[in-house]
Design an enzyme around this catalytic site. Structure first.
Site, PDB file in Angstrom:
ATOM      1  N   ASN A  91      -5.213  -6.799  -3.064  1.00 15.40           N
ATOM      2  CA  ASN A  91      -4.177  -5.718  -3.149  1.00 15.40           C
ATOM      3  C   ASN A  91      -4.881  -4.430  -4.050  1.00 15.40           C
ATOM      4  O   ASN A  91      -4.170  -3.268  -3.842  1.00 15.40           O
ATOM      5  CB  ASN A  91      -3.036  -5.921  -3.905  1.00 15.40           C
ATOM      6  CG  ASN A  91      -2.365  -7.083  -2.819  1.00 15.40           C
ATOM      7  OD1 ASN A  91      -1.491  -7.879  -3.286  1.00 15.40           O
ATOM      8  ND2 ASN A  91      -2.701  -7.295  -1.578  1.00 15.40           N
ATOM      9  N   LEU A  92      -5.729  -4.666  -5.321  1.00 19.27           N
ATOM     10  CA  LEU A  92      -5.675  -3.641  -6.190  1.00 19.27           C
ATOM     11  C   LEU A  92      -6.623  -2.619  -5.950  1.00 19.27           C
ATOM     12  O   LEU A  92      -6.268  -1.435  -6.551  1.00 19.27           O
ATOM     13  CB  LEU A  92      -6.425  -4.168  -7.547  1.00 19.27           C
ATOM     14  CG  LEU A  92      -5.554  -5.636  -7.798  1.00 19.27           C
ATOM     15  CD1 LEU A  92      -6.503  -6.008  -8.985  1.00 19.27           C
ATOM     16  CD2 LEU A  92      -4.145  -5.117  -8.362  1.00 19.27           C
ATOM     17  N   GLN A  93      -7.232  -2.557  -4.698  1.00 25.22           N
ATOM     18  CA  GLN A  93      -7.872  -1.373  -4.077  1.00 25.22           C
ATOM     19  C   GLN A  93      -7.148  -0.309  -3.742  1.00 25.22           C
ATOM     20  O   GLN A  93      -7.393   0.911  -3.654  1.00 25.22           O
ATOM     21  CB  GLN A  93      -8.824  -1.632  -2.958  1.00 25.22           C
ATOM     22  CG  GLN A  93      -9.365  -0.839  -2.202  1.00 25.22           C
ATOM     23  CD  GLN A  93      -8.904  -0.919  -0.867  1.00 25.22           C
ATOM     24  OE1 GLN A  93      -7.731  -1.497  -0.509  1.00 25.22           O
ATOM     25  NE2 GLN A  93      -9.450  -0.215   0.197  1.00 25.22           N
TER      26      GLN A  93
ATOM     27  N   CYS B  48      -4.438  -4.213   8.834  1.00 30.33           N
ATOM     28  CA  CYS B  48      -5.432  -3.758   7.803  1.00 30.33           C
ATOM     29  C   CYS B  48      -6.431  -4.814   7.156  1.00 30.33           C
ATOM     30  O   CYS B  48      -7.597  -4.479   6.699  1.00 30.33           O
ATOM     31  CB  CYS B  48      -4.576  -3.136   6.606  1.00 30.33           C
ATOM     32  SG  CYS B  48      -3.757  -1.386   7.135  1.00 30.33           S
TER      33      CYS B  48
ATOM     34  N   GLY C 200       0.900  -1.260  -0.127  1.00 32.42           N
ATOM     35  CA  GLY C 200       0.076   0.124   0.134  1.00 32.42           C
ATOM     36  C   GLY C 200       0.724   1.288  -0.072  1.00 32.42           C
ATOM     37  O   GLY C 200       0.799   2.118  -0.683  1.00 32.42           O
TER      38      GLY C 200
ATOM     39  N   CYS D 280     -14.954 -16.247  12.655  1.00 32.72           N
ATOM     40  CA  CYS D 280     -14.750 -14.680  12.304  1.00 32.72           C
ATOM     41  C   CYS D 280     -14.116 -14.856  10.697  1.00 32.72           C
ATOM     42  O   CYS D 280     -14.546 -15.600   9.735  1.00 32.72           O
ATOM     43  CB  CYS D 280     -13.844 -13.916  13.189  1.00 32.72           C
ATOM     44  SG  CYS D 280     -12.159 -14.660  13.375  1.00 32.72           S
TER      45      CYS D 280
ATOM     46  N   LYS E 140       5.305  -9.159  -6.532  1.00 29.82           N
ATOM     47  CA  LYS E 140       5.142  -7.695  -6.345  1.00 29.82           C
ATOM     48  C   LYS E 140       6.518  -7.108  -6.849  1.00 29.82           C
ATOM     49  O   LYS E 140       6.437  -5.772  -7.497  1.00 29.82           O
ATOM     50  CB  LYS E 140       4.698  -7.292  -4.913  1.00 29.82           C
ATOM     51  CG  LYS E 140       3.378  -7.756  -4.733  1.00 29.82           C
ATOM     52  CD  LYS E 140       3.031  -7.222  -3.126  1.00 29.82           C
ATOM     53  CE  LYS E 140       1.548  -7.479  -2.910  1.00 29.82           C
ATOM     54  NZ  LYS E 140       1.220  -6.928  -1.525  1.00 29.82           N
TER      55      LYS E 140
ATOM     56  N   ASP F  39      10.711  -7.249  -0.997  1.00 25.59           N
ATOM     57  CA  ASP F  39       9.499  -7.897  -0.868  1.00 25.59           C
ATOM     58  C   ASP F  39       9.637  -9.297  -1.312  1.00 25.59           C
ATOM     59  O   ASP F  39      10.629  -9.592  -2.024  1.00 25.59           O
ATOM     60  CB  ASP F  39       8.417  -6.982  -1.785  1.00 25.59           C
ATOM     61  CG  ASP F  39       7.135  -7.084  -1.336  1.00 25.59           C
ATOM     62  OD1 ASP F  39       6.615  -6.303  -0.844  1.00 25.59           O
ATOM     63  OD2 ASP F  39       6.609  -8.366  -1.778  1.00 25.59           O
TER      64      ASP F  39
END
Length: 478
Positions: A166-168, A284, A137, A436, A182, A158
């Site tokens: 991830n694309l958001q 996140c 991000g 959950c 990545k 990385d």
């Protein structure tokens, strides 16, 4: 005496000063005094009739006075007047230098015409070496803008692959990159933006064993990580190596940015001597993040890195910048170096990198996948219980907005935070399975229920994401 703040495009007419103090009791007095002292400035502020130009706005103590009678607006000796003109571009390009090729002169022309950057500054950027920890991000906008700015060598650390989730926010990657490393995706995009830069692809998880060796050859380290062990590792490595650590963090609608370990300034341990207990602060993935937020914080980090390279402006040293996207507000908190800090204080007690997983209380993964504990159950086994018609209660402890995204049929929603007050809704005589998103919150819920005296409670490992993978692929993942 009132102070007038001079914008960058007009500083060339006032001896490069960013502010000028002028006597006067009204805005009109101040502007007349300013243009009398610096006559070349008059034509940029006033038209031939002596009226303030329409593309120039004036503020008093950040208050817009454009719809008031500007000339008559009173000012006190303690007031600050800001001149805010519209800005479109620059002027002539500086003479080229041997250190930059013809294509680079054209590419960086908007830098070269800024006096604070110029040829010399662009050469500094070209010679700079920056390590970027993470291509997610924060790393996405950082990579894009450091490449565009002309930072000559960028090392990306990385080891992850691009996922649809991830694309958001990770705008350096595209839909066609899903499943790719990545490192490869980010490097391809950065080289497309600027083929004149060098990219070091370092496919590794940063650890106590490799951090000093990886980071030693770079001038600046930028922290784009998302977990506490790596944050402390990056901080300690930077302090031990004497490298500035450009820090940023994000969560939901809020972000932070500062510069640690820079010329006598504080480090991350000065701000946070110890990490929070594992699981107390959601990631996140658990708590979510506004997709635009890492762009804002990442660009602040990129700006700080470029300023450090150029040696201009006031870096965020000893200052923690807080950003609230919902309120669209920035706040600044002062940070002080802790003289008793164990890594950067007067009497250092940490002289080498430590085990940061242990320091942050993160359990070490088993040597081989372990079978579920006696108080755990796999999603496939829960499905089998449904198929056999067994009498049990499936309690979903996610939040209502998560429940609306996807759910397991037959599950009862009781958010984890409401569970202690809603125990009466759960039958003590019937077995319970808690679930959950990924299994962490439901593990806490299972403990709460056991401590409250419920005799038969199991935690569904992997949560609804594992249910989607192992039982019902039609259930959306988020």
């Amino acid at each position: 005496m009132p102070k007038i703040l001079i914008p960058t495009p007009l500083r060339q007419f006032v001896g490069r000063a960013d502010s000028v103090s002028v006597e006067g009791s009204t805005v009109g007095d101040l502007l007349n005094g300013l243009t009398t002292e610096h006559p070349e400035l008059r034509r940029h502020l006033f038209n031939d009739e002596g009226k303030l130009r329409s593309f120039v706005n004036v503020y008093v103590n950040d208050e817009d006075i454009r719809y008031l009678q500007k000339d008559l607006t009173p000012v006190a000796a303690s007031d600050t007047v800001s001149i805010v003109p519209s800005i479109a571009g620059g002027s002539a390009v500086a003479e080229p230098a041997a250190a930059l090729g013809k294509d680079e002169i054209l590419r960086y022309s908007r830098h070269l015409i800024i006096p604070e950057v110029g040829i010399e500054g662009q050469v500094k950027l070209k010679q700079a070496k920056v390590a970027l920890i993470g291509a997610g991000g924060l790393g996405a906008p950082l990579g894009l803008y450091l490449a565009a700015a002309g930072v000559g060598r960028i090392g990306i650390v990385d080891f992850d692959v691009v996922d649809f989730t991830n694309l958001q926010r990770q705008v350096i990657h595209g839909t066609n990159d899903v499943g790719r490393k990545k490192l490869d995706s980010a490097a391809d995009r950065m080289k497309d933006i600027n083929p004149h830069i060098q990219i070091d692809k370092i496919e590794a998880a940063l650890t106590s064993d490799n951090a000093l060796e990886i980071l030693k050859d770079y001038d600046i380290v930028i922290d784009g990580t998302d977990n506490f062990p790596t944050r402390y590792l990056v901080n300690d490595a930077c302090v031990l190596l004497g490298k500035p650590n450009v820090y940023g963090s994000i969560f939901r609608f809020e972000g932070q940015a500062t510069v640690f370990a820079y010329e006598g300034g504080p480090c991350y341990r000065c701000l946070y001597p110890e990490p929070p207990p594992p699981g107390l602060v959601p990631s996140c993935a658990e708590g979510g993040v506004l997709g635009i937020l890492p762009g804002t914080i990442g660009l602040i980090q990129a700006t700080e890195a470029v300023k450090l390279i150029l040696g201009i402006g006031e870096p965020l040293v000893g200052r923690l910048l807080l950003f609230d996207a919902l309120g669209m507000k920035f706040r600044e908190l002062k940070l002080r170096k802790n003289p008793d800090c164990p890594i950067c204080g007067t009497h250092r007690t940490i002289h080498k990198l430590i085990d940061y997983q242990e320091f942050c209380g993160v359990p070490k993964p088993p040597a081989q996948p372990a079978a579920p504990a006696s108080n755990e159950i796999r999603p496939a086994e829960v499905k089998a219980m449904f198929d056999r018609g067994e009498n049990f209660q499936l309690i979903d402890v996610r939040e209502p907005h998560e429940y609306r995204i996807c759910r397991v049929p037959g599950a009862k929603l009781i958010p984890l935070g409401e569970l202690p007050k809603r125990l009466a809704e759960i039958d003590r005589s019937t077995p319970i399975v808690a679930m959950c998103k990924m299994g962490a919150r439901s593990a806490k819920a299972a403990n709460i229920l056991r401590e409250a005296g419920y005799p038969s409670v199991l935690n569904m490992t992997g949560g609804i994401l594992a249910w989607s993978d192992q039982v019902d692929p039609s259930v959306p993942k988020y």
